[in-house]
Design a protein around this motif. Sequence first.
Motif, PDB file in Angstrom:
ATOM      1  N   ALA A 156      77.314  78.931   1.895  1.00 52.09           N
ATOM      2  CA  ALA A 156      76.251  79.370   2.802  1.00 52.09           C
ATOM      3  C   ALA A 156      76.750  79.317   4.238  1.00 52.09           C
ATOM      4  O   ALA A 156      77.705  78.609   4.560  1.00 52.09           O
ATOM      5  CB  ALA A 156      75.001  78.511   2.650  1.00 52.09           C
ATOM      6  N   LYS A 157      76.070  80.088   5.073  1.00 52.38           N
ATOM      7  CA  LYS A 157      76.388  80.106   6.496  1.00 52.38           C
ATOM      8  C   LYS A 157      75.128  80.409   7.283  1.00 52.38           C
ATOM      9  O   LYS A 157      74.326  81.257   6.893  1.00 52.38           O
ATOM     10  CB  LYS A 157      77.457  81.164   6.799  1.00 52.38           C
ATOM     11  CG  LYS A 157      77.870  81.235   8.262  1.00 52.38           C
ATOM     12  CD  LYS A 157      78.937  82.298   8.478  1.00 52.38           C
ATOM     13  CE  LYS A 157      79.361  82.388   9.934  1.00 52.38           C
ATOM     14  NZ  LYS A 157      80.378  83.440  10.139  1.00 52.38           N
ATOM     15  N   VAL A 158      74.960  79.689   8.385  1.00 51.18           N
ATOM     16  CA  VAL A 158      73.825  79.892   9.276  1.00 51.18           C
ATOM     17  C   VAL A 158      74.370  80.099  10.683  1.00 51.18           C
ATOM     18  O   VAL A 158      75.215  79.332  11.141  1.00 51.18           O
ATOM     19  CB  VAL A 158      72.854  78.693   9.247  1.00 51.18           C
ATOM     20  CG1 VAL A 158      71.767  78.873  10.295  1.00 51.18           C
ATOM     21  CG2 VAL A 158      72.247  78.528   7.867  1.00 51.18           C
ATOM     22  N   LYS A 159      73.896  81.142  11.357  1.00 49.34           N
ATOM     23  CA  LYS A 159      74.361  81.448  12.712  1.00 49.34           C
ATOM     24  C   LYS A 159      73.165  81.655  13.631  1.00 49.34           C
ATOM     25  O   LYS A 159      72.244  82.387  13.307  1.00 49.34           O
ATOM     26  CB  LYS A 159      75.252  82.690  12.716  1.00 49.34           C
ATOM     27  CG  LYS A 159      75.793  83.063  14.102  1.00 49.34           C
ATOM     28  CD  LYS A 159      76.608  84.356  14.055  1.00 49.34           C
ATOM     29  CE  LYS A 159      77.941  84.139  13.388  1.00 49.34           C
ATOM     30  NZ  LYS A 159      78.802  85.357  13.503  1.00 49.34           N
ATOM     31  N   LEU A 160      73.224  81.009  14.809  1.00 49.64           N
ATOM     32  CA  LEU A 160      72.184  81.125  15.814  1.00 49.64           C
ATOM     33  C   LEU A 160      72.787  81.666  17.102  1.00 49.64           C
ATOM     34  O   LEU A 160      73.883  81.247  17.500  1.00 49.64           O
ATOM     35  CB  LEU A 160      71.525  79.780  16.091  1.00 49.64           C
ATOM     36  CG  LEU A 160      70.345  79.352  15.201  1.00 49.64           C
ATOM     37  CD1 LEU A 160      70.757  79.263  13.746  1.00 49.64           C
ATOM     38  CD2 LEU A 160      69.787  78.018  15.658  1.00 49.64           C
ATOM     39  N   SER A 161      72.074  82.584  17.767  1.00 51.95           N
ATOM     40  CA  SER A 161      72.556  83.177  19.016  1.00 51.95           C
ATOM     41  C   SER A 161      71.417  83.229  20.028  1.00 51.95           C
ATOM     42  O   SER A 161      70.311  83.658  19.704  1.00 51.95           O
ATOM     43  CB  SER A 161      73.093  84.595  18.771  1.00 51.95           C
ATOM     44  OG  SER A 161      74.148  84.590  17.844  1.00 51.95           O
ATOM     45  N   GLY A 162      71.725  82.788  21.248  1.00 53.48           N
ATOM     46  CA  GLY A 162      70.730  82.832  22.312  1.00 53.48           C
ATOM     47  C   GLY A 162      70.858  81.630  23.235  1.00 53.48           C
ATOM     48  O   GLY A 162      71.883  80.942  23.242  1.00 53.48           O
ATOM     49  N   ARG A 163      69.831  81.384  24.011  1.00 53.72           N
ATOM     50  CA  ARG A 163      69.814  80.243  24.925  1.00 53.72           C
ATOM     51  C   ARG A 163      69.421  78.994  24.139  1.00 53.72           C
ATOM     52  O   ARG A 163      68.300  78.506  24.213  1.00 53.72           O
ATOM     53  CB  ARG A 163      68.850  80.488  26.079  1.00 53.72           C
ATOM     54  CG  ARG A 163      69.260  81.599  27.024  1.00 53.72           C
ATOM     55  CD  ARG A 163      68.276  81.724  28.170  1.00 53.72           C
ATOM     56  NE  ARG A 163      68.185  80.482  28.928  1.00 53.72           N
ATOM     57  CZ  ARG A 163      67.275  80.252  29.872  1.00 53.72           C
ATOM     58  NH1 ARG A 163      66.362  81.168  30.159  1.00 53.72           N
ATOM     59  NH2 ARG A 163      67.252  79.091  30.509  1.00 53.72           N
ATOM     60  N   LEU A 164      70.377  78.472  23.393  1.00 57.46           N
ATOM     61  CA  LEU A 164      70.127  77.325  22.526  1.00 57.46           C
ATOM     62  C   LEU A 164      69.852  76.080  23.355  1.00 57.46           C
ATOM     63  O   LEU A 164      70.603  75.744  24.273  1.00 57.46           O
ATOM     64  CB  LEU A 164      71.334  77.107  21.610  1.00 57.46           C
ATOM     65  CG  LEU A 164      71.728  78.318  20.754  1.00 57.46           C
ATOM     66  CD1 LEU A 164      72.989  78.040  19.971  1.00 57.46           C
ATOM     67  CD2 LEU A 164      70.593  78.703  19.813  1.00 57.46           C
ATOM     68  N   ASN A 165      68.760  75.389  23.027  1.00 62.23           N
ATOM     69  CA  ASN A 165      68.302  74.202  23.751  1.00 62.23           C
ATOM     70  C   ASN A 165      68.034  74.480  25.226  1.00 62.23           C
ATOM     71  O   ASN A 165      68.057  73.573  26.061  1.00 62.23           O
ATOM     72  CB  ASN A 165      69.301  73.047  23.614  1.00 62.23           C
ATOM     73  CG  ASN A 165      69.293  72.449  22.217  1.00 62.23           C
ATOM     74  OD1 ASN A 165      68.371  72.673  21.446  1.00 62.23           O
ATOM     75  ND2 ASN A 165      70.330  71.693  21.898  1.00 62.23           N
ATOM     76  N   VAL A 167      69.806  76.283  27.486  1.00 61.85           N
ATOM     77  CA  VAL A 167      70.931  76.354  28.426  1.00 61.85           C
ATOM     78  C   VAL A 167      70.882  77.674  29.189  1.00 61.85           C
ATOM     79  O   VAL A 167      70.247  78.643  28.763  1.00 61.85           O
ATOM     80  CB  VAL A 167      72.277  76.206  27.686  1.00 61.85           C
ATOM     81  CG1 VAL A 167      72.375  74.841  27.026  1.00 61.85           C
ATOM     82  CG2 VAL A 167      72.444  77.306  26.644  1.00 61.85           C
ATOM     83  N   GLU A 168      71.552  77.714  30.332  1.00 66.24           N
ATOM     84  CA  GLU A 168      71.499  78.902  31.180  1.00 66.24           C
ATOM     85  C   GLU A 168      72.228  80.094  30.575  1.00 66.24           C
ATOM     86  O   GLU A 168      71.813  81.234  30.727  1.00 66.24           O
ATOM     87  CB  GLU A 168      72.095  78.573  32.558  1.00 66.24           C
ATOM     88  CG  GLU A 168      71.260  77.601  33.364  1.00 66.24           C
ATOM     89  CD  GLU A 168      69.899  78.170  33.720  1.00 66.24           C
ATOM     90  OE1 GLU A 168      69.793  79.398  33.900  1.00 66.24           O
ATOM     91  OE2 GLU A 168      68.930  77.395  33.803  1.00 66.24           O
ATOM     92  N   ILE A 169      73.369  79.825  29.930  1.00 66.18           N
ATOM     93  CA  ILE A 169      74.190  80.897  29.367  1.00 66.18           C
ATOM     94  C   ILE A 169      74.018  80.938  27.848  1.00 66.18           C
ATOM     95  O   ILE A 169      74.164  79.920  27.171  1.00 66.18           O
ATOM     96  CB  ILE A 169      75.674  80.703  29.726  1.00 66.18           C
ATOM     97  CG1 ILE A 169      75.848  80.693  31.248  1.00 66.18           C
ATOM     98  CG2 ILE A 169      76.531  81.806  29.103  1.00 66.18           C
ATOM     99  CD1 ILE A 169      77.250  80.412  31.703  1.00 66.18           C
ATOM    100  N   ALA A 170      73.703  82.114  27.333  1.00 66.84           N
ATOM    101  CA  ALA A 170      73.528  82.277  25.890  1.00 66.84           C
ATOM    102  C   ALA A 170      74.857  82.100  25.171  1.00 66.84           C
ATOM    103  O   ALA A 170      75.915  82.461  25.689  1.00 66.84           O
ATOM    104  CB  ALA A 170      72.954  83.651  25.587  1.00 66.84           C
TER     105      ALA A 170
END
Length: 219
Positions: A156-165, A167-170
Amino acid sequence: MGHKINPKLFRLHSIYTWDSSWFSEKKFSKFLRDDILIKEYIKEKLKDMGIAKISIKRSGDSFELDVYSSKPGMIIGRGGAGIENLRKDIIKRFFKNAQTKNKTVINLNIKEIKSPNLSAELVAQSIVADLEKRILFKRAMKQAIEKIKKAGAQGAKVKLSGRLNGVEIARTESLSYGSLPLHTLRANIDYAFKIANTTYGVIGVKAWIYKGDIFKSKN
């Protein structure tokens, strides 16, 4: 740059089939539009019911709708009241003219997902719910992977993209385990993409689950 493709679309006609099964020359655009609107309506109306998949079959004057859910009892309701109300809503919204003429027969079936943690759609939905509740993204990813492991997936694989937690830069973060043969057509890989709406903006959530290989029957 690499060319990305949906793993389920890549395996159509080899081990998977289409979610909508019908043929029409004159009403193709209308049927296609209706299928999309019906699926969107059901997912929105039953968004808390663990909807993993919706399949549609048309044959002559009959219309068959299969809804796969991890909570079928909540959809069916007491004495079947829930499923009957849902059927009436669908007829009223999308088949009003056809139904008044007694031309279309609507069959609505609710089917159970016995292993929710092996459904990429449901896993992605759970991660989205955690992110929108402001749970740390690493914790949400680890919990999802652990549940998939216990369910018996081979990878399995899980990927998250964006302003995680916030932060200013995605950025992009991923977590995986086991094998994930994306280029093997007989590999049964479930995939889903969802969007989490957080106070810092949207976060893309992708999930891949490898359940083993599917071989065609010799008969």
